[in-house]
Design a protein around this motif. Structure first.
Motif, PDB file in Angstrom:
ATOM      1  N   LEU A   4     -83.433  10.991  21.499  1.00  0.00           N
ATOM      2  CA  LEU A   4     -83.383  11.366  20.090  1.00  0.00           C
ATOM      3  C   LEU A   4     -84.325  12.513  19.755  1.00  0.00           C
ATOM      4  CD1 LEU A   4     -83.189   7.843  18.425  1.00  0.00           C
ATOM      5  CD2 LEU A   4     -81.329   9.427  18.901  1.00  0.00           C
ATOM      6  N   ASN A   5     -85.025  13.027  20.747  1.00  0.00           N
ATOM      7  CA  ASN A   5     -85.955  14.126  20.498  1.00  0.00           C
ATOM      8  C   ASN A   5     -85.431  15.453  21.015  1.00  0.00           C
ATOM      9  OD1 ASN A   5     -87.819  12.418  19.300  1.00  0.00           O
ATOM     10  ND2 ASN A   5     -88.803  11.945  21.234  1.00  0.00           N
ATOM     11  N   GLY A   6     -84.165  15.513  21.380  1.00  0.00           N
ATOM     12  CA  GLY A   6     -83.591  16.737  21.913  1.00  0.00           C
ATOM     13  C   GLY A   6     -83.369  17.780  20.832  1.00  0.00           C
ATOM     14  N   THR A   7     -83.077  18.980  21.279  1.00  0.00           N
ATOM     15  CA  THR A   7     -82.861  20.096  20.358  1.00  0.00           C
ATOM     16  C   THR A   7     -81.661  19.860  19.455  1.00  0.00           C
ATOM     17  OG1 THR A   7     -83.769  21.553  22.045  1.00  0.00           O
ATOM     18  CG2 THR A   7     -82.601  22.589  20.245  1.00  0.00           C
ATOM     19  N   SER A   8     -80.588  19.340  20.023  1.00  0.00           N
ATOM     20  CA  SER A   8     -79.370  19.108  19.250  1.00  0.00           C
ATOM     21  C   SER A   8     -79.608  18.102  18.128  1.00  0.00           C
ATOM     22  CB  SER A   8     -78.257  18.608  20.168  1.00  0.00           C
ATOM     23  OG  SER A   8     -77.105  18.299  19.434  1.00  0.00           O
ATOM     24  N   TYR A 114     -73.213  16.983   4.039  1.00  0.00           N
ATOM     25  CA  TYR A 114     -74.073  15.808   4.235  1.00  0.00           C
ATOM     26  C   TYR A 114     -73.298  14.690   4.930  1.00  0.00           C
ATOM     27  CZ  TYR A 114     -77.240  11.966   3.137  1.00  0.00           C
ATOM     28  OH  TYR A 114     -78.087  10.893   3.233  1.00  0.00           O
ATOM     29  N   ASN A 115     -72.077  14.437   4.468  1.00  0.00           N
ATOM     30  CA  ASN A 115     -71.253  13.396   5.086  1.00  0.00           C
ATOM     31  C   ASN A 115     -70.968  13.718   6.552  1.00  0.00           C
ATOM     32  OD1 ASN A 115     -71.175  11.965   2.706  1.00  0.00           O
ATOM     33  ND2 ASN A 115     -69.171  12.716   2.108  1.00  0.00           N
ATOM     34  N   PHE A 116     -70.703  14.992   6.849  1.00  0.00           N
ATOM     35  CA  PHE A 116     -70.460  15.396   8.232  1.00  0.00           C
ATOM     36  C   PHE A 116     -71.687  15.155   9.101  1.00  0.00           C
ATOM     37  CE2 PHE A 116     -70.974  18.695  11.463  1.00  0.00           C
ATOM     38  CZ  PHE A 116     -69.938  18.338  12.314  1.00  0.00           C
ATOM     39  N   TYR A 117     -72.865  15.540   8.610  1.00  0.00           N
ATOM     40  CA  TYR A 117     -74.086  15.360   9.385  1.00  0.00           C
ATOM     41  C   TYR A 117     -74.344  13.879   9.662  1.00  0.00           C
ATOM     42  CZ  TYR A 117     -74.975  20.196   7.979  1.00  0.00           C
ATOM     43  OH  TYR A 117     -74.877  21.542   7.744  1.00  0.00           O
ATOM     44  N   ILE A 121     -74.517  12.148  13.386  1.00  0.00           N
ATOM     45  CA  ILE A 121     -75.683  11.390  13.839  1.00  0.00           C
ATOM     46  C   ILE A 121     -75.263   9.981  14.242  1.00  0.00           C
ATOM     47  CG2 ILE A 121     -77.834  10.316  13.058  1.00  0.00           C
ATOM     48  CD1 ILE A 121     -78.367  12.918  11.490  1.00  0.00           C
ATOM     49  N   ASN A 122     -74.422   9.337  13.424  1.00  0.00           N
ATOM     50  CA  ASN A 122     -73.930   7.999  13.761  1.00  0.00           C
ATOM     51  C   ASN A 122     -73.164   8.012  15.083  1.00  0.00           C
ATOM     52  OD1 ASN A 122     -75.031   6.770  11.529  1.00  0.00           O
ATOM     53  ND2 ASN A 122     -73.183   6.974  10.291  1.00  0.00           N
ATOM     54  N   HIS A 123     -72.354   9.036  15.295  1.00  0.00           N
ATOM     55  CA  HIS A 123     -71.594   9.148  16.540  1.00  0.00           C
ATOM     56  C   HIS A 123     -72.526   9.300  17.733  1.00  0.00           C
ATOM     57  CE1 HIS A 123     -69.412  11.385  19.682  1.00  0.00           C
ATOM     58  NE2 HIS A 123     -68.440  10.546  19.378  1.00  0.00           N
ATOM     59  N   ASP A 124     -73.534  10.160  17.613  1.00  0.00           N
ATOM     60  CA  ASP A 124     -74.475  10.369  18.711  1.00  0.00           C
ATOM     61  C   ASP A 124     -75.225   9.084  19.055  1.00  0.00           C
ATOM     62  OD1 ASP A 124     -73.640  12.968  18.701  1.00  0.00           O
ATOM     63  OD2 ASP A 124     -75.536  13.812  17.950  1.00  0.00           O
ATOM     64  N   VAL A 125     -75.679   8.369  18.031  1.00  0.00           N
ATOM     65  CA  VAL A 125     -76.403   7.118  18.259  1.00  0.00           C
ATOM     66  C   VAL A 125     -75.472   6.073  18.874  1.00  0.00           C
ATOM     67  CG1 VAL A 125     -77.588   5.205  17.107  1.00  0.00           C
ATOM     68  CG2 VAL A 125     -78.134   7.566  16.486  1.00  0.00           C
ATOM     69  N   LYS A 126     -74.233   6.022  18.418  1.00  0.00           N
ATOM     70  CA  LYS A 126     -73.260   5.077  18.973  1.00  0.00           C
ATOM     71  C   LYS A 126     -72.992   5.374  20.445  1.00  0.00           C
ATOM     72  CE  LYS A 126     -68.563   3.374  18.339  1.00  0.00           C
ATOM     73  NZ  LYS A 126     -67.298   3.558  17.613  1.00  0.00           N
ATOM     74  N   MET A 127     -72.881   6.663  20.807  1.00  0.00           N
ATOM     75  CA  MET A 127     -72.657   7.026  22.201  1.00  0.00           C
ATOM     76  C   MET A 127     -73.858   6.643  23.075  1.00  0.00           C
ATOM     77  SD  MET A 127     -69.669   8.279  22.719  1.00  0.00           S
ATOM     78  CE  MET A 127     -69.016   7.083  21.576  1.00  0.00           C
ATOM     79  N   MET A 128     -75.072   6.810  22.561  1.00  0.00           N
ATOM     80  CA  MET A 128     -76.263   6.416  23.309  1.00  0.00           C
ATOM     81  C   MET A 128     -76.301   4.908  23.492  1.00  0.00           C
ATOM     82  SD  MET A 128     -79.256   8.810  21.865  1.00  0.00           S
ATOM     83  CE  MET A 128     -78.744  10.290  21.048  1.00  0.00           C
ATOM     84  N   LYS A 129     -75.950   4.194  22.427  1.00  0.00           N
ATOM     85  CA  LYS A 129     -75.936   2.721  22.499  1.00  0.00           C
ATOM     86  C   LYS A 129     -74.894   2.257  23.516  1.00  0.00           C
ATOM     87  CE  LYS A 129     -75.245  -1.337  19.618  1.00  0.00           C
ATOM     88  NZ  LYS A 129     -74.865  -1.842  18.301  1.00  0.00           N
TER      89      LYS A 129
END
Length: 135
Positions: A4-8, A114-117, A121-129
């Motif tokens: 979660l600390n990456g540039t992206s 805002y909704n897109f962001y 973020i939810n998608h990225d966290v879901k993929m990590m999970k």
């Protein structure tokens, strides 16, 4: 490991904060649409991010020594959003420069961003999970 600390993720976080700030600035502009001598403000983030990235989307090299020649972006720094006031234009005889139609469209555009962001973020966290759980 920088999950979660990456540039992206940092760019997404910066964009989300800028969108939140922009919501307040546009709401303030709308609230002062009839205030004499009020000058509208806007939030600069995307322009600053583009400048920081150098407008390059291509190759990026990793430097293992400070003497190496940098390839691509030289910085992973995400700029902070800045508020800029437009003091030059006037819309009304009372020297106010707020156009309500423009502000309402900026408000709608900001809400979509805002909704897109949040979705990203939810998608990225879901993929990590999913990767951690192994499903």
């Amino acid at each position: 490991m920088n999950l979660l600390n990456g540039t992206s993720f940092g760019r997404l976080e910066g964009a989300l904060k800028a969108s939140e700030l922009r919501q307040g600035v546009v709401a303030n502009n709308i609230a002062n649409v009839d205030t004499p001598n009020f000058k509208r403000s806007e939030v600069l983030f995307e322009e600053l991010l583009s400048q920081e990235m150098g407008g390059q989307t291509g190759l990026q090299g990793k430097r293992t020594n400070e003497r190496h020649i940098p390839i691509g972006r030289t910085s992973g720094i995400v700029p902070t959003a800045q508020i800029q006031t437009d003091n030059l234009s006037e819309m009304n005889n009372n020297e106010n420069n707020v156009d309500i139609d423009r502000e309402m469209s900026l408000l709608a555009k900001n809400q979509l961003s805002y909704n897109f962001y949040i979705q990203q973020i939810n998608h990225d966290v879901k993929m990590m999970k999913t990767a951690i759980e192994g499903r």
